[in-house]
Design an enzyme around this catalytic site. Structure first.
Site, short mmCIF file in Angstrom:
data_model
loop_
_atom_site.label_atom_id
_atom_site.label_comp_id
_atom_site.label_asym_id
_atom_site.label_seq_id
_atom_site.Cartn_x
_atom_site.Cartn_y
_atom_site.Cartn_z
N ARG A 237 -0.54 -8.12 1.36
CA ARG A 237 -1.46 -7.50 0.41
C ARG A 237 -2.10 -6.27 1.06
O ARG A 237 -2.47 -6.32 2.25
CB ARG A 237 -2.57 -8.47 -0.01
CG ARG A 237 -2.14 -9.56 -0.98
CD ARG A 237 -1.78 -9.02 -2.36
NE ARG A 237 -1.42 -10.06 -3.31
CZ ARG A 237 -0.18 -10.48 -3.56
NH1 ARG A 237 0.84 -9.96 -2.89
NH2 ARG A 237 0.05 -11.40 -4.48
N GLU A 266 -3.11 0.02 -6.07
CA GLU A 266 -1.76 0.01 -6.67
C GLU A 266 -1.87 0.13 -8.19
O GLU A 266 -2.63 -0.62 -8.79
CB GLU A 266 -1.04 -1.29 -6.31
CG GLU A 266 -0.80 -1.44 -4.82
CD GLU A 266 -0.16 -2.78 -4.45
OE1 GLU A 266 0.08 -3.60 -5.35
OE2 GLU A 266 0.07 -3.02 -3.26
N HIS A 285 5.53 -2.47 -3.89
CA HIS A 285 5.15 -3.88 -4.08
C HIS A 285 6.26 -4.63 -4.82
O HIS A 285 6.04 -5.18 -5.90
CB HIS A 285 3.80 -4.00 -4.84
CG HIS A 285 3.18 -5.37 -4.71
ND1 HIS A 285 1.83 -5.59 -4.75
CD2 HIS A 285 3.76 -6.60 -4.54
CE1 HIS A 285 1.60 -6.90 -4.61
NE2 HIS A 285 2.76 -7.52 -4.48
P1 NAI Z 1 1.64 -19.37 2.91
O1 NAI Z 1 0.36 -19.90 2.36
O2 NAI Z 1 2.84 -20.23 2.97
O3 NAI Z 1 1.38 -18.81 4.40
C1 NAI Z 1 0.27 -18.06 4.78
C2 NAI Z 1 -0.02 -18.34 6.24
O4 NAI Z 1 -1.09 -17.48 6.65
C3 NAI Z 1 -0.50 -19.78 6.49
O5 NAI Z 1 0.26 -20.36 7.53
C4 NAI Z 1 -1.94 -19.61 6.90
O6 NAI Z 1 -2.40 -20.59 7.83
C5 NAI Z 1 -1.91 -18.23 7.52
N1 NAI Z 1 -3.23 -17.62 7.63
C6 NAI Z 1 -4.31 -17.78 6.83
N2 NAI Z 1 -5.35 -17.07 7.30
C7 NAI Z 1 -4.91 -16.43 8.41
C8 NAI Z 1 -5.53 -15.56 9.35
N3 NAI Z 1 -6.80 -15.20 9.22
N4 NAI Z 1 -4.77 -15.09 10.37
C9 NAI Z 1 -3.47 -15.47 10.52
N5 NAI Z 1 -2.86 -16.32 9.66
C10 NAI Z 1 -3.56 -16.78 8.63
O7 NAI Z 1 1.93 -18.04 2.08
P2 NAI Z 1 3.31 -17.24 1.95
O8 NAI Z 1 4.12 -17.83 0.86
O9 NAI Z 1 3.93 -17.11 3.29
O10 NAI Z 1 2.80 -15.83 1.41
C11 NAI Z 1 1.90 -15.03 2.17
C12 NAI Z 1 1.39 -13.90 1.29
O11 NAI Z 1 2.44 -12.97 1.03
C13 NAI Z 1 0.95 -14.33 -0.11
O12 NAI Z 1 -0.37 -14.84 -0.11
C14 NAI Z 1 1.05 -13.06 -0.89
O13 NAI Z 1 -0.17 -12.37 -0.88
C15 NAI Z 1 2.10 -12.23 -0.13
N6 NAI Z 1 3.30 -12.00 -0.94
C16 NAI Z 1 3.69 -10.72 -1.22
C17 NAI Z 1 4.81 -10.46 -2.01
C18 NAI Z 1 5.29 -9.07 -2.29
O14 NAI Z 1 6.03 -8.85 -3.25
N7 NAI Z 1 4.95 -8.08 -1.49
C19 NAI Z 1 5.56 -11.57 -2.62
C20 NAI Z 1 5.12 -12.88 -2.20
C21 NAI Z 1 4.02 -13.06 -1.42
#
Ligand code: NAI
Length: 318
Positions: A237, A266, A285
């Site tokens: 993000r 965006e 994005h």
């Molecule tokens: P997830 O929930 O499986 O993994 C997120 C990880 O970040 C977790 O392991 C969590 O413990 C960790 N985390 C939380 N706070 C943190 C911090 N302060 N420092 C380091 N790590 C921290 O989520 P997932 O599926 O891996 O997705 C991550 C993000 O990717 C989504 O929330 C979304 O915003 C973004 N995304 C972007 C897309 C795009 O089209 N550009 C598409 C899909 C997701």
């Protein structure tokens, strides 16, 4: 059988790639996400399930949901849903359970490769009588042997780790919730503190949700810790990066470059200074969105709805 309301910006044919996974007997009404408020309220009142893409819904519409058993997002991110209000109303919210994590991980690799191999410029040059105008022997790089630092080792971080390891990178990660040792071993990753990751990594890639702890996690202070040769990749993000601080770091060549799928605003302001920089690679994005992603997401979504309909707890609750 359940009444399903799907509010979406997707084209009819694309939405059908998802809804084809609805179990027999499901009544799925697909409507545009920008439907006037009063109409949304009328529709949501009778719905058992609400599917959203993008994941945007107003508080007034949420408050009018009398029967909703689950709000099912089509995306992984949930930062635009008022989750606190949903909790108050007793409506669980689920994301896509990592159904598009492979799409984002592949895009992350595509950004790294495109930046390292200067793909955009090379393509342009070959078409414009500038065959070999780039000295690739002096200004392109291989992933093999580099150190990649992943901030966030969730669904997407893990997929990305696997791909980077396959390319021969050493993979570090920082996550406040350490992965189980078996996962670390299987992925071949090592957990380090954030500062160490920044100091050691040639590639720093962001895979965290946007929340108050991650907003601006890349800022003037953390950028100053990075190597002058480092590439910053952001497919999570925009606001996870302090964009003004990044622009300053790129202008001063404090880091080598940035490959960004997401921006603070965006669509962006056309005057965004990032667009003037030659050490930046941008995509709009779209990391998680491929043609192949929809059936995968549809399969997960309708299996999750069916669980709830059967009286089981939903998966991937945020
Ligand atoms: P997830 O929930 O499986 O993994 C997120 C990880 O970040 C977790 O392991 C969590 O413990 C960790 N985390 C939380 N706070 C943190 C911090 N302060 N420092 C380091 N790590 C921290 O989520 P997932 O599926 O891996 O997705 C991550 C993000 O990717 C989504 O929330 C979304 O915003 C973004 N995304 C972007 C897309 C795009 O089209 N550009 C598409 C899909 C997701």
């Amino acid at each position: 059988m359940p009444n399903v309301l799907f509010l979406t910006s997707l084209a009819t044919e694309t939405a059908a790639l998802l809804t084809q996974h609805a179990p027999a007997g499901y009544d799925v009404a697909v409507h545009p996400i920008d439907l006037p408020h009063e109409q949304q309220i009328g529709l949501v009142r009778d719905a058992d399930f609400l599917i959203l893409f993008p994941g945007v819904i107003s508080d007034a519409v949420l408050r009018s949901a009398a029967n909703l058993k689950l709000i099912q997002l089509v995306s992984a991110g949930f930062d635009r849903v008022n989750v606190a209000l949903c909790r108050e109303l007793g409506i669980p919210v689920a994301n896509n359970g990592g159904a598009n994590s492979i799409d984002v991980a592949e895009h992350t690799l595509a950004l790294i490769l495109a930046f390292y191999r200067r793909m955009g410029e090379m393509d342009h040059n070959v078409r414009h009588e500038r065959w070999k105008a780039i000295d690739s022997g002096a200004t392109t790089y291989t992933i093999h042997g580099k150190t990649a630092g992943l901030i966030g080792l969730g669904q997407i971080g893990r997929r990305t780790a696997r791909l980077l390891a396959a390319f021969g990178a050493v993979v570090l990660y920082y996550d406040p919730y350490p992965a189980p040792p078996a996962v670390e071993q299987e992925l071949g990753v090592r957990r380090v503190e954030l500062d160490e990751l920044l100091q050691q990594s040639d590639i720093v890639s962001l895979h965290v949700p946007l929340n108050e702890a991650t907003r601006g996690i890349i800022n003037a202070r953390t950028l100053a810790r990075m190597k002058p040769t480092a590439l910053l990749v952001n497919t999570c993000r925009g606001p996870v990066v302090d964009e003004q601080a990044l622009i300053a770091a790129l202008q001063q060549r404090q880091i080598a470059g940035a490959a960004l799928d997401v921006l603070e605003q965006e669509p962006p302001d056309p005057a965004n200074p990032l667009f003037q920089l030659d050490n930046v690679l941008l995509t709009p994005h779209i990391a998680g969105v491929t043609y192949d992603t929809w059936p995968r997401r549809g399969e997960f979504i309708f299996a999750n709805l069916q669980r709830v309909w059967n009286g089981e707890a939903p998966l991937a609750v945020v």
